[in-house]
Design a protein around this motif. Structure first.
Motif, short mmCIF file in Angstrom:
data_model
loop_
_atom_site.label_atom_id
_atom_site.label_comp_id
_atom_site.label_asym_id
_atom_site.label_seq_id
_atom_site.Cartn_x
_atom_site.Cartn_y
_atom_site.Cartn_z
N LEU A 122 0.81 -1.22 0.00
CA LEU A 122 0.00 0.00 0.00
C LEU A 122 0.84 1.27 0.00
CD1 LEU A 122 -3.06 -0.31 2.42
CD2 LEU A 122 -3.04 -0.24 -0.07
N GLN A 123 0.42 2.22 -0.84
CA GLN A 123 1.03 3.55 -0.87
C GLN A 123 0.10 4.59 -0.24
OE1 GLN A 123 2.06 4.39 -4.94
NE2 GLN A 123 3.53 2.70 -5.06
N TRP A 124 -1.21 4.47 -0.55
CA TRP A 124 -2.22 5.40 -0.04
C TRP A 124 -3.41 4.62 0.50
CZ3 TRP A 124 -2.23 10.63 0.58
CH2 TRP A 124 -1.27 11.40 -0.11
N ALA A 125 -4.01 5.12 1.58
CA ALA A 125 -5.26 4.57 2.10
C ALA A 125 -6.23 5.73 2.32
CB ALA A 125 -5.04 3.82 3.41
N HIS A 126 -7.41 5.61 1.73
CA HIS A 126 -8.42 6.67 1.80
C HIS A 126 -9.54 6.30 2.77
CE1 HIS A 126 -11.00 9.95 0.43
NE2 HIS A 126 -11.99 9.07 0.39
N PHE A 127 -9.96 7.28 3.58
CA PHE A 127 -11.04 7.09 4.54
C PHE A 127 -12.01 8.27 4.45
CE2 PHE A 127 -7.39 4.85 6.17
CZ PHE A 127 -7.90 3.68 6.71
N GLY A 128 -13.23 8.08 4.93
CA GLY A 128 -14.19 9.18 4.97
C GLY A 128 -15.61 8.69 4.87
N GLY A 129 -16.51 9.60 4.43
CA GLY A 129 -17.90 9.23 4.25
C GLY A 129 -18.61 8.93 5.56
N ILE A 130 -19.81 8.37 5.42
CA ILE A 130 -20.62 8.11 6.61
C ILE A 130 -20.08 6.95 7.43
CG2 ILE A 130 -22.71 9.03 5.52
CD1 ILE A 130 -23.66 6.06 5.31
N SER A 131 -19.14 6.16 6.88
CA SER A 131 -18.59 5.04 7.64
C SER A 131 -17.91 5.52 8.92
CB SER A 131 -17.59 4.26 6.78
OG SER A 131 -16.59 5.11 6.26
N ARG A 146 -4.80 4.35 11.96
CA ARG A 146 -3.62 4.49 12.83
C ARG A 146 -2.56 3.45 12.47
NH1 ARG A 146 -7.51 3.86 17.21
NH2 ARG A 146 -8.49 5.87 17.66
N GLN A 147 -3.00 2.22 12.27
CA GLN A 147 -2.08 1.12 11.96
C GLN A 147 -1.34 1.38 10.65
OE1 GLN A 147 -4.05 -2.74 11.58
NE2 GLN A 147 -2.66 -3.26 9.90
N LEU A 148 -2.09 1.80 9.62
CA LEU A 148 -1.47 2.03 8.33
C LEU A 148 -0.55 3.24 8.35
CD1 LEU A 148 -4.53 1.24 6.02
CD2 LEU A 148 -2.51 -0.20 6.43
N TYR A 157 -8.18 11.67 3.37
CA TYR A 157 -9.40 11.79 4.18
C TYR A 157 -10.36 12.79 3.54
CZ TYR A 157 -12.25 13.31 8.24
OH TYR A 157 -13.27 13.65 9.10
N ASP A 158 -11.57 12.32 3.28
CA ASP A 158 -12.65 13.20 2.79
C ASP A 158 -13.83 13.02 3.72
OD1 ASP A 158 -14.64 14.60 1.53
OD2 ASP A 158 -14.64 13.40 -0.31
N PRO A 159 -14.05 13.97 4.65
CA PRO A 159 -15.16 13.80 5.60
C PRO A 159 -16.51 13.69 4.92
CG PRO A 159 -14.20 16.01 5.75
CD PRO A 159 -13.28 15.20 4.90
N ASN A 160 -16.70 14.38 3.79
CA ASN A 160 -17.93 14.25 2.99
C ASN A 160 -19.15 14.38 3.89
OD1 ASN A 160 -19.20 13.92 0.52
ND2 ASN A 160 -19.30 11.70 0.68
N PHE A 161 -19.34 15.57 4.45
CA PHE A 161 -20.37 15.81 5.46
C PHE A 161 -21.75 15.31 5.04
CE2 PHE A 161 -23.78 18.42 7.21
CZ PHE A 161 -23.59 18.18 8.57
N GLU A 175 -9.12 13.62 14.85
CA GLU A 175 -8.11 12.56 14.76
C GLU A 175 -7.79 12.23 13.31
OE1 GLU A 175 -6.75 8.19 16.35
OE2 GLU A 175 -8.63 9.03 17.11
N MET A 176 -8.82 12.09 12.47
CA MET A 176 -8.55 11.79 11.07
C MET A 176 -7.80 12.95 10.40
SD MET A 176 -9.27 8.74 10.17
CE MET A 176 -8.79 9.12 8.48
N GLY A 177 -8.16 14.17 10.78
CA GLY A 177 -7.45 15.32 10.24
C GLY A 177 -5.98 15.30 10.61
N GLN A 178 -5.67 14.89 11.83
CA GLN A 178 -4.28 14.83 12.27
C GLN A 178 -3.52 13.69 11.61
OE1 GLN A 178 -4.95 14.59 16.50
NE2 GLN A 178 -5.10 16.80 16.74
N LEU A 179 -4.21 12.58 11.31
CA LEU A 179 -3.57 11.45 10.66
C LEU A 179 -3.33 11.69 9.17
CD1 LEU A 179 -5.56 8.44 12.19
CD2 LEU A 179 -3.13 8.92 12.55
N ALA A 180 -4.13 12.55 8.57
CA ALA A 180 -4.18 12.67 7.12
C ALA A 180 -2.97 13.39 6.54
CB ALA A 180 -5.45 13.39 6.69
N ASP A 181 -2.47 12.86 5.44
CA ASP A 181 -1.49 13.55 4.61
C ASP A 181 -2.20 14.42 3.58
OD1 ASP A 181 1.24 12.12 5.32
OD2 ASP A 181 -0.28 10.56 5.18
#
Length: 304
Positions: A122-131, A146-148, A157-161, A175-181
């Motif tokens: 893995l090079q990039w991992a994307h998170f966000g949305g209602i999940s 955190r692990q990745l 990270y796209d919060p996608n309100f 937390e996601m904002g702090q983890l995000a590149d």
């Protein structure tokens, strides 16, 4: 010999949009913000996996089929004998929706059940949305992020309100904002996330969470900007024949991840323009679209 594991990951929700067609009729469409990002990256030619869970019924089976058609790595997709997650879309313009998914399959996603070695490339991992607003799934995804991150994988990270993100979402945003590149956010997202009509003030609050993160800030017809540290680049929105804007944001972050991964030597302004070209390409047909690399590059060439 087993196929190599993916270079790109999007983790979160895959769902079914139930769209009102009038007179008590509904049309079902596969979707979900994080799943759309995964599908868009795969369509652009990146080796991509979607990590999430779907039901075993006809809705889940359709998502599995669509994932296979998109070229996603199905080894990271889990299925459970639980109800599907549905988004009920009463109006498309402006969007009016609510979610049905009490104890649905997505909530049972288990990162511990992913195959051995799955994140080795893995090079990039994307998170966000209602999940990230649905427990216990949100806690599992935060742990995975955190692990990745500790493993050296870059985090997008796209919060996608959405309207299920209330004040109790604030710790996750931080937390996601702090983890995000890389963070992707729209002006509408900012107003919702920070509960303020002043999007500029909200953007300042977002940047303060992690000043080192690169931020893609989209503003619809007003174009977008890319922020890296104290520097920023602006670009106008592309003028295209818009069928609708559903999924444009998902396509734009996928386009930016493609550009950053495959053309690391590009100037930041070119990365921004490629992201906008991907978002515009997704608007050319109705519903959430995963535009092809040829479609995106054709629009990108007009902007250069």
């Amino acid at each position: 010999m087993a196929a190599e594991f993916p270079l790109m990951l999007s983790a979160g929700e895959a769902l079914t949009d139930m769209i009102a067609c009038g007179h008590g009729q509904w049309r079902s469409v596969v979707g979900g913000s994080t799943w759309n990002v995964a599908r868009s990256m795969a369509k652009l030619g990146l080796a991509t996996g979607f990590a999430g869970a779907v039901s075993q019924d006809l809705f889940g089976q359709e998502l599995v089929r669509a994932s296979a058609d998109a070229g996603l790595d199905l080894r990271l997709l889990q299925q459970y004998d639980r109800p599907p997650l549905l988004a009920i879309v009463g109006e498309s313009t402006p969007p009016s929706y609510f979610f049905i998914g009490s104890d649905s399959a997505d909530l049972h996603f288990d990162p511990e059940q992913l195959p051995a070695g799955w994140s080795s490339s893995l090079q990039w991992a994307h998170f966000g949305g209602i999940s990230l607003a649905r427990q216990p799934l949100a806690g599992k995804l935060l742990g995975l992020a955190r692990q990745l991150k500790a493993q050296g994988v870059r985090i997008s990270y796209d919060p996608n309100f959405r309207n299920n993100m209330h004040a109790d979402y604030d710790p996750i945003l931080h937390e996601m904002g702090q983890l995000a590149d890389l963070i992707k956010v729209s002006d509408d997202d900012l107003r919702g996330l920070f509960r303020s009509q002043d999007a500029d003030w909200a953007f300042t609050q977002l940047r303060a969470i992690n000043p080192a993160a690169t931020v893609l800030y989209t503003r619809g017809e007003q174009g977008a900007s890319l922020h890296m540290g104290e520097l920023a680049w602006q670009a106008d929105a592309l003028k295209v024949a818009v069928a609708d804007t559903i999924g444009a944001g998902d396509a734009s972050i996928a386009g930016l991840l493609y550009s950053l991964s495959m053309h690391a030597d590009r100037e930041p302004r070119s990365h921004l323009r490629f992201a906008l070209a991907a978002g515009a390409a997704a608007c050319l047909a109705a519903g959430a679209q995963a535009p092809s690399l040829q479609q995106v590059e054709a629009l990108f060439s007009v902007m250069e």
